[in-house]
Design a protein around this motif. Structure first.
Motif, PDB file in Angstrom:
ATOM      1  N   VAL A 421      52.687 -15.679  -0.588  1.00  0.00           N
ATOM      2  CA  VAL A 421      52.099 -16.583  -1.579  1.00  0.00           C
ATOM      3  C   VAL A 421      53.168 -17.417  -2.267  1.00  0.00           C
ATOM      4  N   ARG A 422      54.368 -16.881  -2.430  1.00  0.00           N
ATOM      5  CA  ARG A 422      55.408 -17.555  -3.220  1.00  0.00           C
ATOM      6  C   ARG A 422      56.273 -18.507  -2.400  1.00  0.00           C
ATOM      7  N   ASP A 423      56.576 -18.145  -1.149  1.00  0.00           N
ATOM      8  CA  ASP A 423      57.585 -18.868  -0.376  1.00  0.00           C
ATOM      9  C   ASP A 423      56.961 -19.732   0.707  1.00  0.00           C
ATOM     10  N   GLU A 424      57.708 -20.754   1.112  1.00  0.00           N
ATOM     11  CA  GLU A 424      57.234 -21.624   2.183  1.00  0.00           C
ATOM     12  C   GLU A 424      57.180 -20.867   3.503  1.00  0.00           C
ATOM     13  N   VAL A 425      56.053 -20.957   4.179  1.00  0.00           N
ATOM     14  CA  VAL A 425      55.915 -20.387   5.518  1.00  0.00           C
ATOM     15  C   VAL A 425      56.244 -21.449   6.558  1.00  0.00           C
ATOM     16  N   PHE A 426      55.769 -22.656   6.344  1.00  0.00           N
ATOM     17  CA  PHE A 426      55.970 -23.796   7.239  1.00  0.00           C
ATOM     18  C   PHE A 426      55.416 -23.493   8.631  1.00  0.00           C
ATOM     19  N   GLY A 427      54.200 -22.976   8.615  1.00  0.00           N
ATOM     20  CA  GLY A 427      53.488 -22.687   9.846  1.00  0.00           C
ATOM     21  C   GLY A 427      51.996 -22.747   9.585  1.00  0.00           C
TER      22      GLY A 427
END
Length: 542
Positions: A421-427
């Motif tokens: 929820v907090r960090d970029e997944v970029f997927g």
């Protein structure tokens, strides 16, 4: 594509529905109309310095690969710091003449560039699709026409650099404002939209009279080099636009730190953005940063549920989720939550994942197998931490296992403070979470270090106005998510950076202001002189 088609891609008032970017209810079979698109453009040499395409001079091989199938697209040698020196010198040599070129002439050349790129649009789309692993329909319907529209916009904007009106503010002088170019711009662009990002970096810089050295990602340099080469063909002078391709740790660092670079523009992760800003600060350089995002998708209980579900699928899966404005956190008011999750899962199951050169494909590959594995690891950690995978949650299988594919994925049950929820997944990953009252929903939307983009879905004008005012993001969509337009700025709040791309606002960021103050009368004595020195015959201070 025609100008009307280009406009339709960017302008939601004339566009097809956003959800149509990812058609639903198809089988996962290849289209009968599928034909392999092969670009006829020469892709040899991934450096463009002083008006000439050439190879790099480092000792490291550069290979550009189609991540959807492993096919080699181009081979070269990475640029070296010496190549950066040469590119910056070429830009510096071109600056004096280009900065004095009239706005009308710069506009004329950019209009010619738009026409040139239009004629190359099919080849550019094929190459953009191949080097990025993105569906051909996205490259041909969004990336390329959107960039050409940007060229046309900045061709007009080049003749519309405003300053404050000249006036006699002091009573004894006429003050005017000159808006002047900054000098040599060192720009670093990312791999997710290489052609568009090349345009977003190059166009406002050169329209304002600057020259530029662009470092595209070493994963996707091909269309950036073609952009610069096309500019030279239409008459933009040698050295105005230069491209050097190599790793950020060597070529990017050399460009940012270069003593003859006057401004640095960077699009990429917040972590690297901090490093760029720190390096540039040592030399007091202008810095233009467009960084990461973790866009909330806020669905109130009076929203059109079908529209919201379709918008969530399109907004989270565009470019396989490799978009800093992609919908990543869907907060849904509890009354709609179960139905929203069910419908999004159903729609995701109908997405066609396949060969990127097939016009029927909705979702392409990620940029590399390494990045796919990173996305998979984040989803696996979320599952281990208690989140539930409703659909997807695994790499591609069968033929797709040859490429960097990852299935459209919907997660529920994650904690607000969890990594997913907090960090970029970029997927292609969307997390859905419920909320109760409006206050809670808005607080959750803002509970992030990022602030690039967000959307709110509601049938109430009052809720829409409140969301637009209170969500801390550079762009807030109401009942839509993703559309952009050349006339409006793109950029964020908080850790997403503060710079703007597109629009006249970005053009202004590539200029510096000069105040010119001219005496209104020829008298040798000015009243203020008496505050410093009294000259015989002038009389006492007044």
């Amino acid at each position: 594509m025609s100008g009307e088609t280009t406009a339709a891609v960017l302008r939601p008032d004339r566009a097809r529905p956003t959800a149509d970017l990812i058609p639903i209810h198809r089988s996962n079979s290849r289209s009968k109309e599928h034909q392999t698109m092969t670009a006829s453009v020469d892709v040899a040499g991934q450096q463009f310095i002083g008006g000439r395409r050439r190879r790099g001079t480092s000792a490291e091989e550069l290979v550009v690969v189609n991540p959807s199938n492993g096919e080699r697209l181009a081979e070269d040698v990475h640029a070296s710091p010496a190549d950066v020196d040469e590119a910056v010198a070429a830009a510096r040599a071109a600056f004096r003449s280009w900065s004095r070129t009239t706005p009308a002439r710069r506009s004329e050349l950019l209009h010619a560039l738009a026409a040139e790129l239009q004629g190359m649009s099919a080849e550019l789309a094929a190459l953009e699709s191949a080097q990025g692993g993105k569906p051909i329909k996205l490259a041909a319907g969004f990336d390329v026409p959107g960039t050409i529209d940007n060229v046309s916009f900045f061709a007009g904007a080049a003749r519309n650099l405003d300053g404050k009106a000249s006036a006699e503010y002091s009573g004894q002088h006429t003050s005017s404002i000159r808006r002047e170019p900054i000098g040599v711009i060192g720009s670093i662009s990312p791999w997710n939209y290489p052609f568009q990002m090349a345009g977003w970096k190059i166009l406002p810089a050169v329209a304002a009279g600057n020259t530029i050295v662009l470092k595209p990602s070493e994963l996707t340099p091909i269309t950036s080099v073609l952009f610069a080469e096309a500019a030279q063909r239409v008459g933009i002078p040698d050295g105005v636009i230069n491209v050097v391709t190599g790793h950020g740790s060597t070529v990017g660092s050399a460009l940012v730190a270069h003593a003859d670079v006057d401004m640095v523009s960077f699009t990429g992760s917040t972590a690297v953005g901090r490093q760029v800003a720190a390096t540039a600060a040592g030399a007091i350089k202008r810095v233009h940063l467009e960084l990461g995002g973790k866009a909330p998708f806020l669905v109130f209980d009076d929203a059109d549920l079908e529209a919201a579900a379709r918008g969530a699928v399109a907004g989270s899966l565009i470019n396989a989720g490799q978009d800093c404005t992609a919908a990543t956190r869907a907060y849904v008011q509890r009354r709609h939550y179960d139905a929203f999750v069910e419908r999004v899962a159903e729609l995701m199951a109908g997405v066609v994942v396949g060969a990127v050169d097939d016009p029927a494909t909705d979702l392409g590959s990620l940029i590399s197998t390494a990045h796919r594995d990173r996305v998979a690891a984040m989803v696996d950690r979320a599952r281990d931490a208690g989140a539930e995978v409703v659909t997807g949650g695994a790499p591609g299988t069968g033929e797709l296992a040859r490429g960097a594919y990852y299935q459209p994925t919907l997660l529920v049950g994650a904690a607000q403070d969890s990594e997913i929820v907090r960090d970029e997944v970029f997927g292609p990953v969307l997390v859905a979470l419920p909320f109760d009252g409006d206050d809670e929903g808005l607080a959750l939307a803002n509970d992030t270090r990022y602030g690039l983009a967000a959307s709110a879905w509601t049938g109430s004008v009052f809720r829409a106005q409140r969301a637009a005012a209170e969500i801390q993001a550079g762009c807030v969509w109401i009942n839509d998510h993703i559309p952009i337009i050349s006339e409006m700025p793109h950029g964020g709040y908080k850790a997403s950076g503060s710079a703007k791309d597109m629009s006249t606002y970005s053009l202004e960021e590539y200029t510096q202001l000069k105040h010119v103050m001219s005496a209104s009368a020829p008298e040798p004595h000015k009243d203020w002189h008496d505050l410093v020195v009294t000259v015989a015959g002038d009389g006492p201070p007044r």
